[in-house]
Scaffold this motif. Structure first.
Motif, PDB file in Angstrom:
ATOM      1  N   THR A   1      -2.611  -6.452  19.886  1.00 15.91           N
ATOM      2  CA  THR A   1      -1.800  -7.289  18.852  1.00 15.91           C
ATOM      3  C   THR A   1      -2.640  -8.324  18.380  1.00 15.91           C
ATOM      4  O   THR A   1      -3.105  -8.539  17.203  1.00 15.91           O
ATOM      5  N   LEU A   2      -3.236  -9.165  19.141  1.00 17.65           N
ATOM      6  CA  LEU A   2      -4.137 -10.099  18.872  1.00 17.65           C
ATOM      7  C   LEU A   2      -5.420 -10.415  19.594  1.00 17.65           C
ATOM      8  O   LEU A   2      -5.306 -10.319  20.754  1.00 17.65           O
ATOM      9  N   PHE A   3      -6.486 -10.379  18.869  1.00 18.29           N
ATOM     10  CA  PHE A   3      -7.983 -10.605  19.608  1.00 18.29           C
ATOM     11  C   PHE A   3      -8.385 -11.855  19.285  1.00 18.29           C
ATOM     12  O   PHE A   3      -7.990 -12.606  18.621  1.00 18.29           O
ATOM     13  N   ALA A   4      -9.780 -11.964  19.902  1.00 13.96           N
ATOM     14  CA  ALA A   4     -10.366 -13.238  19.615  1.00 13.96           C
ATOM     15  C   ALA A   4     -11.040 -13.143  18.253  1.00 13.96           C
ATOM     16  O   ALA A   4     -11.750 -12.313  18.351  1.00 13.96           O
ATOM     17  N   GLY A   5     -10.547 -13.767  17.237  1.00  9.95           N
ATOM     18  CA  GLY A   5     -11.202 -13.400  15.933  1.00  9.95           C
ATOM     19  C   GLY A   5     -10.699 -12.156  14.998  1.00  9.95           C
ATOM     20  O   GLY A   5     -11.126 -11.992  14.194  1.00  9.95           O
TER      21      GLY A   5
ATOM     22  N   THR B   1      -9.326 -15.861  24.723  1.00  9.25           N
ATOM     23  CA  THR B   1      -9.315 -16.875  23.604  1.00  9.25           C
ATOM     24  C   THR B   1      -7.966 -17.908  23.677  1.00  9.25           C
ATOM     25  O   THR B   1      -7.262 -17.630  24.773  1.00  9.25           O
ATOM     26  N   THR B   2      -7.551 -18.549  22.882  1.00  7.88           N
ATOM     27  CA  THR B   2      -6.316 -19.429  22.929  1.00  7.88           C
ATOM     28  C   THR B   2      -5.480 -19.150  21.711  1.00  7.88           C
ATOM     29  O   THR B   2      -6.136 -19.040  20.707  1.00  7.88           O
ATOM     30  N   ILE B   3      -4.098 -19.424  21.714  1.00  6.71           N
ATOM     31  CA  ILE B   3      -3.414 -19.393  20.667  1.00  6.71           C
ATOM     32  C   ILE B   3      -4.057 -20.301  19.533  1.00  6.71           C
ATOM     33  O   ILE B   3      -4.201 -20.101  18.570  1.00  6.71           O
ATOM     34  N   GLY B   4      -4.247 -21.565  19.934  1.00  2.43           N
ATOM     35  CA  GLY B   4      -4.703 -22.931  18.994  1.00  2.43           C
ATOM     36  C   GLY B   4      -5.880 -22.234  18.362  1.00  2.43           C
ATOM     37  O   GLY B   4      -6.146 -22.601  17.011  1.00  2.43           O
ATOM     38  N   GLU B   5      -7.027 -21.714  18.905  1.00  5.72           N
ATOM     39  CA  GLU B   5      -8.182 -21.306  18.565  1.00  5.72           C
ATOM     40  C   GLU B   5      -7.754 -20.272  17.265  1.00  5.72           C
ATOM     41  O   GLU B   5      -8.427 -20.225  16.299  1.00  5.72           O
ATOM     42  N   GLU B   6      -6.979 -19.281  17.722  1.00  2.00           N
ATOM     43  CA  GLU B   6      -6.484 -18.147  16.787  1.00  2.00           C
ATOM     44  C   GLU B   6      -5.786 -18.594  15.514  1.00  2.00           C
ATOM     45  O   GLU B   6      -6.116 -17.936  14.572  1.00  2.00           O
ATOM     46  N   LYS B   7      -4.965 -19.490  15.625  1.00  4.89           N
ATOM     47  CA  LYS B   7      -4.277 -20.304  14.601  1.00  4.89           C
ATOM     48  C   LYS B   7      -5.192 -20.560  13.425  1.00  4.89           C
ATOM     49  O   LYS B   7      -4.960 -20.474  12.301  1.00  4.89           O
ATOM     50  N   LYS B   8      -6.664 -20.833  13.716  1.00  3.27           N
ATOM     51  CA  LYS B   8      -7.389 -21.399  12.810  1.00  3.27           C
ATOM     52  C   LYS B   8      -7.846 -20.170  11.652  1.00  3.27           C
ATOM     53  O   LYS B   8      -8.377 -20.239  10.575  1.00  3.27           O
ATOM     54  N   ASN B   9      -7.756 -19.047  12.208  1.00  2.00           N
ATOM     55  CA  ASN B   9      -8.010 -17.684  11.396  1.00  2.00           C
ATOM     56  C   ASN B   9      -6.926 -17.291  10.478  1.00  2.00           C
ATOM     57  O   ASN B   9      -7.207 -16.263   9.733  1.00  2.00           O
ATOM     58  N   TYR B  10      -5.550 -18.117  10.529  1.00  2.00           N
ATOM     59  CA  TYR B  10      -4.708 -17.449  10.006  1.00  2.00           C
ATOM     60  C   TYR B  10      -4.056 -18.415   9.099  1.00  2.00           C
ATOM     61  O   TYR B  10      -2.633 -18.366   8.586  1.00  2.00           O
TER      62      TYR B  10
END
Length: 213
Positions: free
Chosen positions: A159-163, A203-212
């Motif tokens: 569902t979710l990867f790093a980046g 990764t982290t949820i906070g880090e991935e939010k930056k991509n969305y």
């Protein structure tokens, strides 16, 4: 306390996970062990640590995540558990290999999937710990993620990867549904939540939010 071990296996470089607690009861997540060498590695690690496999659970049932399911079933007598929405929604394992023009690895065979035994509770129980079952369809129709709230650990499958995120051009894929799962379900978790995906780096949820944004 949550303990876990990550492996990287098969031609798709999938990550199966072992999670266990101080009781040594162990859950196998997404057993993509697609070779004798990989299954031997799994069995040796479990024996060395003195672990007791009690459940095998799937984020989804694509071939690269279930290659080793028959080994796990036969070795430890475990059911292979998936969401009710996932079961029957995909072609068989052999049909998936054929569709991807891939050779079936030696020892890999079909296995029947059963619904999570505690699906109605939305939880997977083992030892003294609980994984929450989060419905995250989009990569597949019945995809889920597993969240250990106490440890802040999230196992996202594809569902979710790093980046990035999983592809939606295969069986049951739906891009709008996947974006909803990421934005509304996973991004509702704390930013510090550690994300352990089915492929690639952590990764982290906070880090991935930056991509969305």
């Amino acid at each position: 306390m949550l303990h876990f071990q990550t492996f990287t296996v098969n031609q798709i470089f999938e990550h199966p996970y072992l999670v266990w607690d101080d009781t040594l009861e162990t859950v196998i997540i997404d057993p993509g062990f697609g070779s004798v060498r990989a299954t031997d590695q799994l069995a040796a690690f479990i024996e060395k640590k003195g672990l007791r496999p009690v459940r095998c659970i799937l984020t989804h049932a694509h071939f690269d995540h279930i290659m080793g399911a028959s080994f796990v079933r036969d070795k430890w007598g475990l059911d292979i558990e998936a969401s009710s929405d996932e079961i029957g929604s995909l072609p068989s394992l052999m049909e998936q290999f054929a569709a991807m023009s891939l050779k079936v690895p030696e020892g890999v065979c079909e296995v029947e999937l059963v619904p999570f035994r505690d699906e109605e509770q939305g939880q997977v129980h083992y030892g003294e710990r609980t994984l929450q079952i989060l419905k995250t369809p989009g990569h597949t129709a019945g995809g889920v993620s597993f969240f250990d709230q106490e440890a802040g650990a999230l196992f996202t499958g594809d569902t979710l990867f790093a980046g990035g995120c999983g592809r939606t051009d295969l069986w049951g894929g739906d891009e709008a549904q996947l974006m909803h799962s990421i934005r509304q379900v996973l991004f509702a978790l704390p930013d510090e939540t550690e994300v352990y995906p089915g492929h690639g780096p952590f990764t982290t949820i906070g880090e991935e939010k930056k991509n969305y944004k």
